[in-house]
Design an enzyme around this catalytic site. Structure first.
Site, mmCIF file in Angstrom:
data_model
loop_
_atom_site.group_PDB
_atom_site.id
_atom_site.type_symbol
_atom_site.label_atom_id
_atom_site.label_comp_id
_atom_site.label_asym_id
_atom_site.label_seq_id
_atom_site.Cartn_x
_atom_site.Cartn_y
_atom_site.Cartn_z
ATOM 1 N N ASP A 1 -5.649 2.732 -3.701
ATOM 2 C CA ASP A 1 -6.932 2.714 -3.001
ATOM 3 C C ASP A 1 -7.153 3.925 -2.093
ATOM 4 O O ASP A 1 -8.270 4.201 -1.687
ATOM 5 C CB ASP A 1 -7.148 1.385 -2.237
ATOM 6 C CG ASP A 1 -6.044 1.088 -1.253
ATOM 7 O OD1 ASP A 1 -5.097 1.885 -1.139
ATOM 8 O OD2 ASP A 1 -6.126 0.023 -0.583
ATOM 9 N N ARG A 2 -6.085 4.656 -1.782
ATOM 10 C CA ARG A 2 -6.262 5.851 -0.938
ATOM 11 C C ARG A 2 -6.399 7.107 -1.797
ATOM 12 O O ARG A 2 -5.982 7.114 -2.954
ATOM 13 C CB ARG A 2 -5.051 6.040 -0.032
ATOM 14 C CG ARG A 2 -4.908 4.961 0.992
ATOM 15 C CD ARG A 2 -3.803 5.267 1.973
ATOM 16 N NE ARG A 2 -3.849 4.267 3.026
ATOM 17 C CZ ARG A 2 -3.321 4.404 4.217
ATOM 18 N NH1 ARG A 2 -2.680 5.499 4.531
ATOM 19 N NH2 ARG A 2 -3.434 3.450 5.116
ATOM 20 N N LYS B 1 -11.520 0.258 -0.994
ATOM 21 C CA LYS B 1 -11.535 1.701 -1.147
ATOM 22 C C LYS B 1 -10.924 2.029 -2.499
ATOM 23 O O LYS B 1 -10.214 1.202 -3.076
ATOM 24 C CB LYS B 1 -10.822 2.387 -0.003
ATOM 25 C CG LYS B 1 -9.408 1.923 0.250
ATOM 26 C CD LYS B 1 -8.890 2.572 1.531
ATOM 27 C CE LYS B 1 -7.506 2.073 1.872
ATOM 28 N NZ LYS B 1 -7.463 1.319 3.127
ATOM 29 N N ASP C 1 -2.279 6.485 -3.422
ATOM 30 C CA ASP C 1 -1.137 5.809 -2.791
ATOM 31 C C ASP C 1 -0.544 4.712 -3.678
ATOM 32 O O ASP C 1 -0.918 4.558 -4.843
ATOM 33 C CB ASP C 1 -1.542 5.247 -1.424
ATOM 34 C CG ASP C 1 -2.468 4.061 -1.554
ATOM 35 O OD1 ASP C 1 -3.231 4.015 -2.538
ATOM 36 O OD2 ASP C 1 -2.428 3.164 -0.691
ATOM 37 N N ASP D 1 -0.919 1.490 -4.094
ATOM 38 C CA ASP D 1 -1.778 0.549 -4.814
ATOM 39 C C ASP D 1 -3.099 1.167 -5.271
ATOM 40 O O ASP D 1 -3.993 0.449 -5.725
ATOM 41 C CB ASP D 1 -2.033 -0.697 -3.958
ATOM 42 C CG ASP D 1 -2.740 -0.369 -2.664
ATOM 43 O OD1 ASP D 1 -2.540 0.752 -2.145
ATOM 44 O OD2 ASP D 1 -3.505 -1.215 -2.154
ATOM 45 N N SER E 1 0.799 -1.219 0.000
ATOM 46 C CA SER E 1 0.000 0.000 0.000
ATOM 47 C C SER E 1 0.836 1.276 0.000
ATOM 48 O O SER E 1 1.602 1.517 -0.916
ATOM 49 C CB SER E 1 -0.954 -0.053 1.193
ATOM 50 O OG SER E 1 -1.848 1.015 1.138
ATOM 51 N N HIS E 2 0.727 2.036 1.071
ATOM 52 C CA HIS E 2 1.364 3.357 1.147
ATOM 53 C C HIS E 2 2.770 3.286 1.740
ATOM 54 O O HIS E 2 3.410 4.312 1.908
ATOM 55 C CB HIS E 2 0.501 4.258 2.013
ATOM 56 C CG HIS E 2 0.149 3.603 3.313
ATOM 57 N ND1 HIS E 2 -0.773 2.582 3.379
ATOM 58 C CD2 HIS E 2 0.629 3.759 4.552
ATOM 59 C CE1 HIS E 2 -0.851 2.158 4.616
ATOM 60 N NE2 HIS E 2 -0.014 2.845 5.355
HETATM 61 C C1 G1P Z 1 -3.979 1.519 8.147
HETATM 62 C C2 G1P Z 1 -5.148 2.456 8.326
HETATM 63 C C3 G1P Z 1 -6.436 1.721 8.049
HETATM 64 C C4 G1P Z 1 -6.384 1.095 6.659
HETATM 65 C C5 G1P Z 1 -5.133 0.240 6.515
HETATM 66 C C6 G1P Z 1 -4.953 -0.280 5.093
HETATM 67 O O1 G1P Z 1 -4.085 0.452 9.055
HETATM 68 O O2 G1P Z 1 -5.173 3.014 9.616
HETATM 69 O O3 G1P Z 1 -7.518 2.605 8.157
HETATM 70 O O4 G1P Z 1 -7.519 0.304 6.425
HETATM 71 O O5 G1P Z 1 -3.978 1.006 6.849
HETATM 72 O O6 G1P Z 1 -4.840 0.759 4.160
HETATM 73 P P1 G1P Z 1 -3.300 0.403 10.472
HETATM 74 O O7 G1P Z 1 -1.859 0.575 10.153
HETATM 75 O O8 G1P Z 1 -3.807 1.582 11.256
HETATM 76 O O9 G1P Z 1 -3.672 -0.904 11.078
HETATM 77 ZN ZN ZN Z 2 -3.328 1.347 -0.299
#
Ligand code: G1P
Ligand code: ZN
Length: 545
Positions: A283-284, A378, A279, A281, A113-114
């Site tokens: 989704d954000r 998302k 981000d 992938d 992801s991010h």
């Molecule tokens: C984080 C975000 C959460 C999101 C997840 C995946 O998770 O807080 O809202 O769904 O990334 O993108 P966390 O690291 O807080 O468990």
């Molecule tokens: Zn992501």
């Protein structure tokens, strides 16, 4: 085609977190590490033998290697058909859509992801089920159980597949279709939004935009949708070429990391009117105007209040959901619309049942995530199109849309403070201690704030009755303010403590405060309850969003 059965032994740390299994690339590079986890997935998703698997990732370092391994293991495990994105690229929302559109059994998404990428960065793998959404805990628990007792895995001995062009081929009996990563997804977006109306914003010169793809997966999607189909201005997409290390950046669309975008939007002369980022992938999303930031919780509330104006949502909004730490801005909208508003634990997987059961149309998280019933993830580009469509309808700037919203519903000042790379044992101890004292805090008074509810959030899924406990410590005050503490489930280094702080103010005369200032009283209370600064010897959070 020769199938090899390789002897292996279990790794104790393959328990998926908030969003799949996420580790450093170097961790994944240990011999058999990736293969063990993939074998465990194939064991649990045994119905892939009769069906289709979607496969793709965000293009980060190790993506190409992992794709070839998974293809060979899929063939050895008897998967019937795999659709894989060109060059191994597929955004998370695109995978979700493809699973649904082609009635796949599931999808494997390679992404952290991010989190940053590159040889020293992070890698991840997650499985999505037939509804297009992240696998529920029952599935990931089963994968974990198998990974703990694994002794061998199966892999085909054959050459790598060329993923550079769309084509169909076979690996043994398994069919492999290399598809265009963007076409199906872009088609879905055209169904949901009024493309001609948005296009006229750009062609008439009434709006200019800048979308920061952060050298991650959305570059090709953004170019096709914003630049090609919507004829957005020159320079509408920046950092649009996906790179294995995201050019050394941190592909997280927030004010701290999307700095190039923010400085463009804040440059008074020649600044675009509308800014957005997505981000790793895809989704954000982050939405900004000129010198104006839209808090993701507010974005969800604006969406809920206005969705019925958009073609894809003209039937109206059935209900909404938000994760626990997300501000309650959307609750106000739901209340005034007379629709249900669900509060779920953190993580998109908890929205799946509510969407499948037609209880909700929109859902979102404070962590720059919003989405709808169009898929089960998302969706970053979707959120950007939502805002563009809204601007086209309302003929207002981002800032004016947000301000009129606050005028009507009041403003939820909101911030999240992250303390990263903490000692895990110390962080667990903090949460344990808070949990033990939490009920005794009820009734405590701080200047201007009285605690009326304190608990460790637990959730009973209203559709299947499954229970999720210990999902975050929440403290509610009598003036509608709130503090939530929880540990991240996606980090790869030590522990990350997240402190979420929210204050509601209905009086429009107070809608212009600076966010951290508006929340300073609560920030102090959060620290006096948890003692973070002294405990961890930290002066300030590492990231504030
Ligand atoms: C984080 C975000 C959460 C999101 C997840 C995946 O998770 O807080 O809202 O769904 O990334 O993108 P966390 O690291 O807080 O468990
Ligand atoms: Zn992501």
């Amino acid at each position: 085609m020769k199938i090899n059965t390789i002897k292996t032994k279990a790794f104790p740390d393959q328990k998926p977190g908030t969003s799949g299994l996420r580790k450093k690339v170097t961790h994944f590079q240990q011999q058999h590490y990736l293969e063990n986890f993939v074998q465990a997935i194939f064991n649990v998703a045994s119905n892939l033998k009769d069906g289709l698997l979607i496969l793709g990732g965000d293009g980060r370092y190790y993506n190409s290697h992992a794709i070839q391994v998974i293809l060979k293991m899929a063939a050895a495990n008897g998967v019937k058909h795999i659709m894989v994105g060109e060059n191994g690229l597929l955004s998370t929302p695109a995978v979700s859509h493809l699973i649904r559109k082609y009635q796949a059994i599931g999808g494997i998404i390679l992404s952290a992801s991010h989190n940053p990428g590159g040889p020293d960065g992070d890698f991840g793998i997650k499985f999505n089920i037939a509804n297009g959404g992240p696998a529920p805990t029952s599935f990931t628990d089963a994968v974990y159980d198998i990974s703990q007792n694994i002794t061998e895995y199966k892999i085909a001995e054959t050459k790598d597949i060329n993923l550079e062009q769309q084509d169909t081929c076979y690996m043994g009996a398994m069919k492999i279709t290399v598809i265009n990563s963007v076409t199906d997804y872009a088609g879905l977006m055209e169904e949901l939004f009024d493309f001609p109306k948005i296009k006229s914003l750009f062609t008439s010169g009434r709006l200019s935009m800048c979308f920061d793809a952060m050298h991650a997966v959305t570059g090709p999607y953004a170019k096709e949708i914003f630049s090609k189909r919507l004829c957005a201005n020159v320079g509408a997409v920046i950092n649009g070429i996906p790179l294995e290390d995201f050019a050394g950046g941190h592909p997280d669309p927030n004010l701290a990391h999307a700095t190039e975008l923010v400085s463009r939007l804040n440059a008074s002369a020649s600044a675009p009117d509308f800014g957005a980022a997505s981000d790793g992938d895809g989704d954000r999303n982050m939405i900004i105007g000129q010198n104006f930031f839209v808090n993701p919780s507010d974005s969800l509330a604006v969406m809920a209040a206005n969705a019925h104006l958009l073609p894809g949502y003209k039937q109206g909004v059935r209900g909404v959901a938000r994760s626990l730490p997300t501000s309650r801005a959307v609750d106000k909208v739901a209340e005034s619309m007379g629709i249900d508003c669900y509060e779920t634990p953190t993580g998109w997987k908890y929205f799946g049942n509510l969407l499948d059961d037609n209880r909700i149309t929109l859902c979102g998280e404070e962590s720059f995530g919003s989405g709808s019933d169009h898929i089960r993830e998302k969706d970053g580009i979707w959120a950007v199109l939502f805002w563009l469509n809204l601007i086209a309808i309302k003929q207002q700037s981002v800032e004016n849309i947000m301000r009129s919203h606050w005028l009507r519903y009041g403003r939820h000042y909101y911030t999240r403070h992250d303390y990263e790379a903490l000692d895990s044992a110390q962080a667990d101890k903090l949460i344990k201690e808070l949990r033990a004292q939490i009920t005794s805090l009820i009734g405590n008074n701080y200047t201007g704030y009285k605690i009326v509810l304190c608990d460790d959030f637990s959730y009973i899924d209203p559709v299947d009755g499954s229970v999720a406990e210990n999902q975050g410590l929440r403290i509610l005050f009598d003036n509608d303010s709130r503090i939530v503490f929880r540990l991240s489930g996606t980090g790869t280094e030590g522990a990350t403590l997240r402190v979420y702080i929210e204050r509601y103010i209905s009086d429009p005369a107070q809608h212009d405060l600076e966010t951290q200032t508006a929340l300073s009283g609560l920030i102090k209370i959060a620290n006096s309850i948890s003692n973070i600064k002294q405990r961890f010897n930290r002066d300030a959070p590492d990231v504030i969003t």
